[in-house]
Design an enzyme around this catalytic site. Sequence first.
Site, PDB file in Angstrom:
ATOM      1  N   HIS A  18       0.329  31.732  13.985  1.00  0.00           N
ATOM      2  CA  HIS A  18       1.317  31.797  15.061  1.00  0.00           C
ATOM      3  C   HIS A  18       0.602  32.115  16.376  1.00  0.00           C
ATOM      4  O   HIS A  18      -0.637  32.222  16.412  1.00  0.00           O
ATOM      5  CB  HIS A  18       2.431  32.792  14.739  1.00  0.00           C
ATOM      6  N   HIS A  21      -2.098  34.950  16.517  1.00  0.00           N
ATOM      7  CA  HIS A  21      -3.437  34.568  16.052  1.00  0.00           C
ATOM      8  C   HIS A  21      -4.128  33.696  17.105  1.00  0.00           C
ATOM      9  O   HIS A  21      -5.314  33.845  17.383  1.00  0.00           O
ATOM     10  CB  HIS A  21      -3.349  33.774  14.749  1.00  0.00           C
ATOM     11  N   CYS A 132       1.086  50.261   1.950  1.00  0.00           N
ATOM     12  CA  CYS A 132       1.868  49.143   2.517  1.00  0.00           C
ATOM     13  C   CYS A 132       1.108  47.857   2.228  1.00  0.00           C
ATOM     14  O   CYS A 132      -0.038  47.700   2.666  1.00  0.00           O
ATOM     15  CB  CYS A 132       2.084  49.282   4.020  1.00  0.00           C
ATOM     16  N   CYS A 135       0.064  45.702   5.336  1.00  0.00           N
ATOM     17  CA  CYS A 135      -1.151  46.142   6.047  1.00  0.00           C
ATOM     18  C   CYS A 135      -2.344  46.220   5.103  1.00  0.00           C
ATOM     19  O   CYS A 135      -3.471  46.380   5.543  1.00  0.00           O
ATOM     20  CB  CYS A 135      -0.984  47.535   6.637  1.00  0.00           C
ATOM     21  N   CYS A 149       6.740  51.657   6.732  1.00  0.00           N
ATOM     22  CA  CYS A 149       5.483  51.371   7.430  1.00  0.00           C
ATOM     23  C   CYS A 149       5.779  51.136   8.914  1.00  0.00           C
ATOM     24  O   CYS A 149       6.717  50.410   9.247  1.00  0.00           O
ATOM     25  CB  CYS A 149       4.849  50.129   6.806  1.00  0.00           C
ATOM     26  N   HIS A 152       5.259  47.074   9.557  1.00  0.00           N
ATOM     27  CA  HIS A 152       6.115  46.105   8.850  1.00  0.00           C
ATOM     28  C   HIS A 152       7.538  46.580   8.614  1.00  0.00           C
ATOM     29  O   HIS A 152       8.382  45.805   8.150  1.00  0.00           O
ATOM     30  CB  HIS A 152       5.452  45.712   7.526  1.00  0.00           C
ATOM     31  N   LYS A 317      10.108  42.100  17.811  1.00  0.00           N
ATOM     32  CA  LYS A 317       8.932  41.849  16.988  1.00  0.00           C
ATOM     33  C   LYS A 317       8.990  40.403  16.474  1.00  0.00           C
ATOM     34  O   LYS A 317      10.064  39.899  16.171  1.00  0.00           O
ATOM     35  CB  LYS A 317       8.978  42.818  15.797  1.00  0.00           C
ATOM     36  N   LYS A 320       9.042  36.556  10.439  1.00  0.00           N
ATOM     37  CA  LYS A 320       9.652  35.463   9.688  1.00  0.00           C
ATOM     38  C   LYS A 320      11.129  35.750   9.450  1.00  0.00           C
ATOM     39  O   LYS A 320      11.973  34.880   9.608  1.00  0.00           O
ATOM     40  CB  LYS A 320       8.945  35.357   8.343  1.00  0.00           C
TER      41      LYS A 320
HETATM   42  N1  MSP Z   1      -6.961  40.026   7.690  1.00  0.00           N
HETATM   43  C1  MSP Z   1      -6.800  41.098   8.598  1.00  0.00           C
HETATM   44  C2  MSP Z   1      -7.985  41.210   9.549  1.00  0.00           C
HETATM   45  C3  MSP Z   1      -9.307  41.391   8.896  1.00  0.00           C
HETATM   46  S1  MSP Z   1     -10.599  41.412  10.071  1.00  0.00           S
HETATM   47  C4  MSP Z   1     -11.942  41.878   9.253  1.00  0.00           C
HETATM   48  C5  MSP Z   1      -5.530  40.896   9.414  1.00  0.00           C
HETATM   49  N2  MSP Z   1      -5.090  39.643   9.515  1.00  0.00           N
HETATM   50  S2  MSP Z   1      -3.765  39.187  10.294  1.00  0.00           S
HETATM   51  O1  MSP Z   1      -3.658  37.778  10.049  1.00  0.00           O
HETATM   52  O2  MSP Z   1      -2.671  39.994   9.894  1.00  0.00           O
HETATM   53  O3  MSP Z   1      -3.901  39.455  11.819  1.00  0.00           O
HETATM   54  C6  MSP Z   1      -5.094  39.565  12.493  1.00  0.00           C
HETATM   55  C7  MSP Z   1      -4.971  39.508  13.984  1.00  0.00           C
HETATM   56  O4  MSP Z   1      -4.046  38.510  14.415  1.00  0.00           O
HETATM   57  C8  MSP Z   1      -4.466  40.761  14.685  1.00  0.00           C
HETATM   58  O5  MSP Z   1      -5.404  41.783  14.792  1.00  0.00           O
HETATM   59  C9  MSP Z   1      -4.192  40.184  16.045  1.00  0.00           C
HETATM   60  O6  MSP Z   1      -5.397  39.968  16.704  1.00  0.00           O
HETATM   61  C10 MSP Z   1      -3.544  38.860  15.681  1.00  0.00           C
HETATM   62  N3  MSP Z   1      -2.103  39.027  15.604  1.00  0.00           N
HETATM   63  C11 MSP Z   1      -1.305  38.989  14.512  1.00  0.00           C
HETATM   64  N4  MSP Z   1      -0.014  39.183  14.910  1.00  0.00           N
HETATM   65  C12 MSP Z   1       0.053  39.357  16.240  1.00  0.00           C
HETATM   66  C13 MSP Z   1       1.067  39.490  17.208  1.00  0.00           C
HETATM   67  N5  MSP Z   1       2.340  39.549  16.904  1.00  0.00           N
HETATM   68  N6  MSP Z   1       0.684  39.544  18.505  1.00  0.00           N
HETATM   69  C14 MSP Z   1      -0.621  39.432  18.899  1.00  0.00           C
HETATM   70  N7  MSP Z   1      -1.574  39.290  18.016  1.00  0.00           N
HETATM   71  C15 MSP Z   1      -1.302  39.377  16.687  1.00  0.00           C
HETATM   72  O7  MSP Z   1      -5.029  41.853   9.949  1.00  0.00           O
END
Ligand code: MSP
Length: 495
Positions: A18, A21, A132, A135, A149, A152, A317, A320
Site C-alpha cells: 500500500h 510501503h 501480538c 506486530c 495492541c 493493531h 488508520k 483492511k
Molecule cells: N517485516 C517488518 C519489518 C522488518 S525490517 C527488518 C514490518 N513489515 S511491514 O510490512 O509491516 O511494514 C514495514 C514498513 O512499512 C513500516 O515500517 C513503514 O515504513 C511502512 N508502513 C507500513 N504501514 C504504514 C503506514 N500506514 N504508513 C506509513 N508507512 C507504513 O514491519
Amino acid sequence: MNKFYVTTPIYYVNDVPHIGHAYTTLQADAVARAARLLLGDANVWFLTGTDEHGSKVAKAAEQAGIEVKEFVDKYADAFKQTWKKLNISHNDFIRTTEARHEAGVKQILSQLKTIKNNQSVVYEGVYEGLYCEGCEQFYTADELTDGLCPIHKKPAILLKEKNWFFRLSSYLDEIEKDVRDDIIKIIPEKRKNEVLGLIKQLRQLPNGGDFSISRETVKWGIDLPAEYGSGQKAYVWVDALTNYITALGYGSADDGLFKKFWQDKTSSVVHYLGQDILKFHAVYWPGLLLALGLFNFDQQRPLELRIHGYFTINGEKMSKSLGNVISPDELINRYGLEAARWLLISTFPFGSESDFSFTKFDEKYNAELANLLGNHISRVSNLVEKLCGGKISGTYDKNKATHHKDSNDQWEICLNILAGLHEQSEKLHLEQPWKSITAEPDKAIKAINDAALYIRDVLADQLKPLVPDTAREIKNTFSSENVKKAEALFPRLAK
Ligand code: MSP
C-alpha cells in the site's frame, strides 16, 4: 562519505503493498538516486525485500487456503511488480525464504551461541507474555490499552514458551551511549528521545530487556542450528533484521559487498523505517550487531536510522477492515507514475504524521505539477522556439541558484525546488519578454535564455532523483540544438 548503503524495511508478505510501503521505498529510492549522482553508481547499494516467515504470514496463507510457499511467492512478486511500476532503483531485493538468507541467519545464530560477553549471550528460558501476531512481538501489560495492541487494536494473546534468549541487557548501556552520541543516529530528534525512553523501560522489565530469538510453536521459519537442540524456529524479527547483512553476503564466501558497504568506515549506512518498528531497529538490531562485533569496527561509523510517521487516510488508520487501504496502483492510475512519486515524496515533512486525502493530492497536482512546473516548461520552451530560433547559449552558474539546498528530508528538497521554480516563473511574468521583444530584443532574449538555462542546468538536475523520467525529458528538451515547445508534462486533472 564515499560509499552509501541504504535500505528499506523488508515488508511482510501477508498482503499487497500500500502507499505506506511505497512511501518508505520512495524515500530510499530518492536518496539512492541522489547518492549515485554524487558518488557514482558503483558506490551506492540500495536494498529492499520481503519478510516472509513467522506466524502472521503463515496464518494469512492458511486463511487464503493457499500453501505457504505459494502464498509468499505470490505476494513477494506483488512487491516486486509494484516497485517496478514505481521505477524503484534498488540494487537487490532480498526474500527471507531465499537460501542465501537462510544460510546467513543460521551462521549468525551459530555465532551467537559461541559468543561470551562475561556470560553467554544466548541462554534458554521460559517466556510467558502477551503476544501480538500483527506486530510479531511480545508486549508488557502496561504497553497495551485495555489489553489491546496499541498498533493493531487487537487483543494480545497469552503465550508461554520455552525459548532461547538474547542477553540484550548486557548491551543496553552501550546502546544508550551510542544513541546519545549519535553513533546510532536517529532522525528526527523526537524519535531519539523516544528510544532513550524505551531503553529505560526495557531495563525495568523482569528480564532486563532480554528478548527471545526463537519460537517453539511457530512452524514457518528458519530452523535454529543443531547446536541449539531441535525443534525451534528463529524468531521472525531476528531472521528479518539480519537481512541487512545477509543480503551483502555476510557469512558467505561471496562477501565483497559486505566488506565494501558495511565493514568500511567510509561507507554511510542508512536504514529507512516507520515509527512502528523503531525498537527493533534502534535497540535490538544494534544489540545483535554489538554481540557479533559488527558495530564497533574501525571505531565508529554511525548507523543512521531515518524514521517516518504513519499514513492515515482522512484522519483514520489505514486498514483492511476499514476498507480504506490505498494502493500505489491507484495513485499511478490517477496521476501517472511521475506525479505519484512527486506527490508521495513532497507532501509530508519527513517524520511527521501524514494524513492522506485525494483532495489534497489533486490540489497539489494541479498547483505544482500542471500549473507551476508544467506551464513554466511549456512557456519557456515555446519562447525559445518562437523568439530565440530554438537556440540556448551559455550555462547557468549553479552557485547563483538561491534555492539549492541539500537536506535529508525530501519534502524540504521539494519545497526548495518549488520555491526556485516559483521565483523563475514570477521573474518571467515581470519581464514579459514576449512583449519587450520588439523594443528591446537583446534584453528579451537574455531573459528567455536565462530562464531556459535555469531549467536545463538547475531544475532538471534537482528533479532527477525524484521524478527521473520527467527530469530526463526536460533535460532533453532544453539540450536540443533546436528547442521546440514541449508537450504538456502534466495535463490538468479533469474536475
Ligand atoms: N517485516 C517488518 C519489518 C522488518 S525490517 C527488518 C514490518 N513489515 S511491514 O510490512 O509491516 O511494514 C514495514 C514498513 O512499512 C513500516 O515500517 C513503514 O515504513 C511502512 N508502513 C507500513 N504501514 C504504514 C503506514 N500506514 N504508513 C506509513 N508507512 C507504513 O514491519
